[in-house]
Design a protein around this motif. Structure first.
Motif, mmCIF file in Angstrom:
data_model
loop_
_atom_site.group_PDB
_atom_site.id
_atom_site.type_symbol
_atom_site.label_atom_id
_atom_site.label_comp_id
_atom_site.label_asym_id
_atom_site.label_seq_id
_atom_site.Cartn_x
_atom_site.Cartn_y
_atom_site.Cartn_z
ATOM 1 N N UNK A 143 0.814 -1.206 0.000
ATOM 2 C CA UNK A 143 0.000 0.000 0.000
ATOM 3 C C UNK A 143 0.848 1.257 0.000
ATOM 4 N N UNK A 144 2.124 1.140 0.324
ATOM 5 C CA UNK A 144 3.001 2.304 0.337
ATOM 6 C C UNK A 144 3.075 2.947 -1.046
ATOM 7 N N UNK A 145 2.889 2.155 -2.084
ATOM 8 C CA UNK A 145 2.907 2.696 -3.442
ATOM 9 C C UNK A 145 1.735 3.635 -3.673
ATOM 10 N N UNK A 146 0.646 3.465 -2.922
ATOM 11 C CA UNK A 146 -0.519 4.325 -3.075
ATOM 12 C C UNK A 146 -0.287 5.669 -2.390
ATOM 13 N N UNK A 147 0.457 5.663 -1.271
ATOM 14 C CA UNK A 147 0.736 6.894 -0.539
ATOM 15 C C UNK A 147 1.823 7.683 -1.260
ATOM 16 N N UNK A 148 1.743 9.010 -1.216
ATOM 17 C CA UNK A 148 2.781 9.809 -1.854
ATOM 18 C C UNK A 148 4.124 9.597 -1.158
ATOM 19 N N UNK A 149 5.239 9.618 -1.911
ATOM 20 C CA UNK A 149 6.544 9.388 -1.293
ATOM 21 C C UNK A 149 6.927 10.513 -0.329
ATOM 22 N N UNK A 150 7.571 10.109 0.752
ATOM 23 C CA UNK A 150 8.019 11.083 1.746
ATOM 24 C C UNK A 150 9.274 11.790 1.264
ATOM 25 N N UNK A 151 9.440 13.028 1.683
ATOM 26 C CA UNK A 151 10.620 13.829 1.308
ATOM 27 C C UNK A 151 11.626 13.851 2.447
ATOM 28 N N UNK A 152 11.737 12.743 3.148
ATOM 29 C CA UNK A 152 12.650 12.596 4.281
ATOM 30 C C UNK A 152 12.311 13.557 5.410
ATOM 31 N N UNK A 153 11.113 14.078 5.426
ATOM 32 C CA UNK A 153 10.622 14.902 6.518
ATOM 33 C C UNK A 153 10.029 13.945 7.546
ATOM 34 N N UNK A 154 10.540 13.926 8.774
ATOM 35 C CA UNK A 154 10.054 12.964 9.768
ATOM 36 C C UNK A 154 8.548 13.049 9.990
ATOM 37 N N UNK A 155 7.999 14.248 10.016
ATOM 38 C CA UNK A 155 6.565 14.399 10.196
ATOM 39 C C UNK A 155 5.818 13.790 9.014
ATOM 40 N N UNK A 156 6.329 14.026 7.802
ATOM 41 C CA UNK A 156 5.695 13.459 6.614
ATOM 42 C C UNK A 156 5.801 11.935 6.619
ATOM 43 N N UNK A 198 -1.003 4.878 5.181
ATOM 44 C CA UNK A 198 -0.950 3.493 4.708
ATOM 45 C C UNK A 198 -1.673 2.579 5.691
ATOM 46 N N UNK A 199 -1.475 2.800 6.981
ATOM 47 C CA UNK A 199 -2.157 1.982 7.990
ATOM 48 C C UNK A 199 -3.670 2.175 7.913
ATOM 49 N N UNK A 200 -4.108 3.420 7.699
ATOM 50 C CA UNK A 200 -5.545 3.692 7.574
ATOM 51 C C UNK A 200 -6.108 3.024 6.319
ATOM 52 N N UNK A 201 -5.378 3.088 5.200
ATOM 53 C CA UNK A 201 -5.828 2.449 3.975
ATOM 54 C C UNK A 201 -5.864 0.935 4.148
#
Length: 192
Positions: A110-123, A131-134
């Motif tokens: 499901x991580x492929x469905x979520x937008x990629x993180x920009x190495x921002x810890x909050x993001x 992903x967990x909610x999906x």
């Protein structure tokens, strides 16, 4: 060279219908070629349908291939070989689900469905929560809606191929997909 397979074969590899003909004549190497061509996609679908359990997914795919080997004579080519093989996986996954409680879809798929993180810890945290909610929302969907959604959104199958795979009509596929998307949208409303 004309190739009617799922598009995975190169110009030098035999088309699916040629491999099926060879398998019917007892050619095990042709069946190996089918396994190598279609096995990875079947495994991806199986692992999503059994909630990420690699052992269960492997068992489902193995049983599907055993069934394909034993019943290759029944394959009438009204659909593609890929569609027929995915229908075998779907049936085996349903059998497994009947024996067990529904399990969630693995996060890495499901991580492929979520937008990629920009190495921002909050993001990163928000992406993991999304992903967990999906995953939780997919696990709550009825089996048919979940299977249709996975085949359409992640495997990018056509409505006709999904209908053949799941023994439904294309209109039923559209209805199940619509209801599945609506149910997911309701469950994911807080993420909009």
């Amino acid at each position: 060279m004309l190739n009617d397979s799922a598009g995975d074969a190169s110009d030098t590899e035999p088309a699916d219908h040629v491999l099926v003909r060879r398998v019917r004549l007892g050619d095990r190497s042709a069946f190996d070629a089918i396994i190598h061509r279609h096995g990875p996609g079947m495994y991806r679908f199986a692992i999503r349908m059994v909630g990420g359990d690699r052992t269960d997914a492997g068992e489902v795919v193995q049983e599907a291939f055993i069934s394909a080997w034993k019943n290759i004579e029944t394959f009438e080519a009204r659909s593609s070989l890929r569609t027929w093989l995915f229908s075998l996986v779907s049936r085996r996954a349903v059998d497994l689900q009947r024996k067990r409680r529904p399990t969630p879809v693995a996060d890495d798929f499901l991580a492929a469905v979520a937008p990629p993180a920009n190495r921002d810890p909050l993001q990163d945290v928000m992406d993991k929560e999304l992903v967990a909610a999906l995953q939780a929302a997919l696990a709550e969907l009825p089996h048919q809606q979940r299977a249709v959604w996975l085949l359409r959104e992640l495997e990018e199958m056509s409505y006709d191929d999904i209908a053949t795979t799941l023994a439904m009509t294309p209109d039923s596929v559209r209805g199940q997909l619509h209801r599945g998307r609506r149910n997911l949208a309701e469950r994911m409303a807080q993420w909009r």
